[in-house]
Every structure is written in structure tokens, then in C-alpha cells.
Scaffold this motif. Structure first.
Motif, PDB file in Angstrom:
ATOM      1  N   VAL A 100      13.187   0.685  -5.196  1.00 42.67           N
ATOM      2  CA  VAL A 100      13.948  -0.166  -4.269  1.00 42.67           C
ATOM      3  C   VAL A 100      14.125   0.443  -2.975  1.00 42.67           C
ATOM      4  CG1 VAL A 100      16.374  -1.153  -3.903  1.00 42.67           C
ATOM      5  CG2 VAL A 100      15.114  -1.071  -6.128  1.00 42.67           C
ATOM      6  N   MET A 101      14.672   1.799  -2.654  1.00 46.29           N
ATOM      7  CA  MET A 101      14.715   2.315  -1.478  1.00 46.29           C
ATOM      8  C   MET A 101      13.287   2.207  -0.820  1.00 46.29           C
ATOM      9  SD  MET A 101      17.945   2.817  -1.282  1.00 46.29           S
ATOM     10  CE  MET A 101      17.832   3.673   0.224  1.00 46.29           C
ATOM     11  N   LEU A 102      12.083   2.407  -1.218  1.00 41.96           N
ATOM     12  CA  LEU A 102      10.963   2.520  -0.613  1.00 41.96           C
ATOM     13  C   LEU A 102      10.623   1.141  -0.292  1.00 41.96           C
ATOM     14  CD1 LEU A 102       8.642   5.029  -2.428  1.00 41.96           C
ATOM     15  CD2 LEU A 102       9.079   4.907  -0.039  1.00 41.96           C
ATOM     16  N   ALA A 118       0.704  -1.191   0.107  1.00 42.44           N
ATOM     17  CA  ALA A 118       0.072   0.035   0.102  1.00 42.44           C
ATOM     18  C   ALA A 118       0.871   1.299   0.042  1.00 42.44           C
ATOM     19  CB  ALA A 118      -0.723  -0.051   1.163  1.00 42.44           C
ATOM     20  N   SER A 119       1.926   1.324   0.793  1.00 40.43           N
ATOM     21  CA  SER A 119       2.561   2.557   0.986  1.00 40.43           C
ATOM     22  C   SER A 119       3.474   2.784  -0.126  1.00 40.43           C
ATOM     23  CB  SER A 119       3.323   2.489   2.227  1.00 40.43           C
ATOM     24  OG  SER A 119       4.209   1.421   2.379  1.00 40.43           O
ATOM     25  N   VAL A 120       4.324   1.947  -0.626  1.00 40.70           N
ATOM     26  CA  VAL A 120       5.241   1.918  -1.690  1.00 40.70           C
ATOM     27  C   VAL A 120       4.641   2.844  -3.092  1.00 40.70           C
ATOM     28  CG1 VAL A 120       7.077   0.872  -3.184  1.00 40.70           C
ATOM     29  CG2 VAL A 120       6.880   0.279  -0.892  1.00 40.70           C
ATOM     30  N   PRO A 121       3.772   2.169  -3.635  1.00 38.25           N
ATOM     31  CA  PRO A 121       3.222   2.816  -4.868  1.00 38.25           C
ATOM     32  C   PRO A 121       2.492   4.348  -4.582  1.00 38.25           C
ATOM     33  CG  PRO A 121       1.859   0.918  -4.167  1.00 38.25           C
ATOM     34  CD  PRO A 121       3.054   0.963  -3.461  1.00 38.25           C
ATOM     35  N   ALA A 122       1.851   4.420  -3.419  1.00 38.47           N
ATOM     36  CA  ALA A 122       1.403   5.666  -2.843  1.00 38.47           C
ATOM     37  C   ALA A 122       2.155   6.718  -2.563  1.00 38.47           C
ATOM     38  CB  ALA A 122       0.367   5.360  -1.717  1.00 38.47           C
ATOM     39  N   THR A 123       3.292   6.612  -2.050  1.00 39.43           N
ATOM     40  CA  THR A 123       4.287   7.381  -1.772  1.00 39.43           C
ATOM     41  C   THR A 123       5.169   7.696  -2.806  1.00 39.43           C
ATOM     42  OG1 THR A 123       4.943   6.146   0.408  1.00 39.43           O
ATOM     43  CG2 THR A 123       6.418   7.672  -0.258  1.00 39.43           C
ATOM     44  N   LEU A 124       5.312   6.755  -3.780  1.00 41.73           N
ATOM     45  CA  LEU A 124       5.938   7.196  -5.202  1.00 41.73           C
ATOM     46  C   LEU A 124       5.190   8.123  -5.980  1.00 41.73           C
ATOM     47  CD1 LEU A 124       7.907   4.543  -7.243  1.00 41.73           C
ATOM     48  CD2 LEU A 124       6.153   5.991  -8.366  1.00 41.73           C
ATOM     49  N   LEU A 125       3.660   7.861  -6.074  1.00 42.58           N
ATOM     50  CA  LEU A 125       2.957   8.718  -6.898  1.00 42.58           C
ATOM     51  C   LEU A 125       2.920   9.921  -6.282  1.00 42.58           C
ATOM     52  CD1 LEU A 125       0.110   6.216  -7.923  1.00 42.58           C
ATOM     53  CD2 LEU A 125       1.968   7.070  -9.213  1.00 42.58           C
TER      54      LEU A 125
END
Length: 318
Positions: free
Chosen positions: A246-248, A103-110
């Protein structure tokens, strides 16, 4: 042997040829240079070996032992490994970690990419907004977590007051960190808000490295803003997006601090993650062998995901 190619010793015996002397001195200079280089590396390497590499290797060995930190270490074999499958807290922590990461990786990236694109434009107060977005990442986690809990307080927090003003029934108000159905959502929102400013800065660096001639060529072809974003910006930010992903991912798998400050893994096990479970087993229950086995599982999980991401990146570049 000619005098030009050798040196006559005092006792009349031929000494070491000049070429050998030159080669020997050259080798000595190389050794001396290498020793100087290693002398600069040695302090950092010793610190790494003592405080990082050593504990990692000890944790790998301890995963197959029984130890409470005070009594003698005993060999456990695979007992700690088989115990994982009967540990409901571990299973909950494993899936909660996966859910948090997904949930957090794609949301933070966007969010980071959107903020970077927006704040890369020439708008009024751009530097102020860049600083404001980056501030949560460098702010004290304790202070930020306290403020976050006040904002999302289910009884008097401003978020629920706004929802009540909009007409939401008080009976249906989210309990946020106090509700097991909303606690993970609260933690995920906190993670996105705190980390997106840092990755926004990375995306800003990537955006400023894109050749402006590509946008000029797209303008000549009649591309609109969305088409330029999809066909120029996104492909050019491919390496940056890979790095951020990768970092996230690694950061999400080892999340601990915000869980500790906001929910302590609760209510129940609704926000219990692997690192927090390791903390509980190691420093609350003092079962250091079992906590090391959980750490080993987390290590191989992160390693597998990272290797998969690198292979996908190579396939995309091929």
C-alpha cells in the motif's frame, strides 16, 4: 424531604439535592478533562485544517473553476474535465504513472524482502550492510541524483563502460536518461535503489517478529530452506507485505522529486508523470483550475487502488 438527601438554603427553601450536586460536579470534571485533551489536540488540528484540509477542499472546488492566480476566479463547470481527454500530455502522464507503479512496486518489494532475509542472517558485517542499504533513502536527493546521472552517463558513465568491456557494440549502448526508450527504465531503477533500504528495515522488523518455533516445526518435518521461506516466512509476513504494498503504491503514484531531478519529464513525454504534469500546469502555465482537476483525478485513482487493496486483503483473511 430528609436532611440527609438535601441541603437547606439560608432562606429556608430546599437547595439542590446532594446527588444532583455530585452528578453536576462529575459532569464538570468530564468537561474539564475533555477541554484539556482538546487543548493538546487543537494546535495540531489547526495546523492540519489550515495547511492541509483547507487547501484540499479549495483544490476540489478549484477543479471546476478557471483561475491563473492573479485574475478573478470564474466558474468553468466541467470544462476542465472534458479537457483531460484532449490533452496528450495528460494521457501520456497517466500511462507513464501506471507503468512506473506496475514496474517499481513489485521490484522494490522483492528487493527489500530479499535484502531483509539476507541481512537477517548472522553474517559478517551485517550492521554495516544494513546501514549501507538504508543510506540512499536518507541521503540528499540532489546529491544522489547527480551521482546517479554520472553513473548512467551514456558517454563516460561506468555502467556503459562495463557494458563496453563485456563486448556490447557502442552503437547499441543504452542512452539511459537521455534516450526516450531508456529514460523510464533509468527512473524506475533509481526509485528501486533509493527506496528498497527503507522497506528492508520494515521487513527486518517483521522477520524478527516471527515465532522461531514455526521454523523448528518445519525442520522436524524435513523442510528445506526454500520450503520454510514459502510456507512459513511469506505467510507470516502477510501483514507486513500488505503495508509495504500500500505504501509503495501510494508513493509511486505521487512520484515527483526523482523525475524533476533526473529527467524533468523528458525526453519528450517519456517520463512525464501525473504529479509532474500538475506542477507544469500549476506553476509553469499557471492554469490552476486545470491542474486541480488533474489532482482530483490522481486523488480518485489512488483512492480506488487503495480501496481495492484493502478489500483484497480482507477477502484473503476471511
Amino acid at each position: 424531604m430528609s436532611i440527609s438527601n438535601s441541603v437547606i438554603a439560608r432562606d429556608g427553601a430546599p437547595a439542590t439535592p446532594r446527588r444532583k450536586v455530585a452528578a453536576l460536579s462529575k459532569r464538570q470534571r468530564k468537561i474539564r478533562s475533555a477541554l484539556v485533551a482538546y487543548s493538546f489536540i487543537a494546535p495540531n488540528f489547526l495546523g492540519f485544517a489550515v495547511f492541509t484540509l483547507g487547501p484540499i477542499l479549495f483544490a476540489f472546488a478549484l477543479a471546476f473553476m478557471h483561475w491563473d492566480g492573479s485574475n478573478a476566479i470564474t466558474f468553468a463547470g466541467l470544462d476542465n474535465f472534458w479537457r483531460l481527454f484532449d490533452d496528450k500530455a495528460f494521457i501520456a502522464a497517466f500511462w507513464n504513472t501506471i507503468i512506473y507503479t506496475v514496474a517499481s512496486v513489485p521490484a522494490t518489494l522483492l528487493c527489500a524482502l530479499g535484502l531483509a532475509v539476507l541481512l537477517n542472517q548472522k553474517i559478517a558485517g551485517r550492521n554495516f550492510f544494513r546501514t549501507a542499504m538504508f543510506f540512499p533513502y536518507v541521503a540528499s536527493l540532489v546529491a544522489v541524483a547527480v551521482v546517479w546521472n554520472m553513473i548512467f552517463n551514456p558517454e563516460m558513465g561506468p555502467v556503459n563502460m562495463i557494458l563496453y568491456t563485456l563486448g556490447l557494440d557502442p552503437k547499441n549502448m543504452p542512452g539511459w536518461a537521455a534516450d526516450r526508450h531508456w529514460a523510464m527504465v533509468t527512473v524506475i531503477l533509481f526509485g528501486i535503489w533509493k527506496n528498497m533500504g527503507y522497506y528492508m528495515v520494515i521487513y527486518l522488523a517483521g522477520l524478527q517478529g516471527i515465532n522461531s518455533e514455526l521454523y523448528e516445526a518445519a525442520d522436524l518435518d524435513g523442510a528445506n530452506s526454500w520450503q520454510k521461506f514459502i510456507h512459513v516466512t511469506v505467510p507470516q509476513l502477510g501483514p507486513t507485505t500488505f503495508f509495504v504494498t500500500v505504501m509503495l503504491t501510494i508513493q509511486s503514484f505521487k512520484v515527483f522529486d526523482q523525475i524533476f531531478m533526473i529527467t524533468q519529464g523528458g525526453p519528450g513525454t517519456s517520463t512525464l508523470v501525473l504529479v509532474y504534469h500538475i506542477y507544469n500546469e500549476a506553476f509553469i502555465s499557471w492554469d490552476l483550475g486545470y491542474s486541480s482537476m488533474i489532482s482530483l483525478v490522481l486523488f480518485f485513482l489512488v483512492l480506488a487502488v487503495t480501496v481495492f487493496q484493502f478489500r483484497r486483503q480482507r477477502e484473503d483473511e476471511a
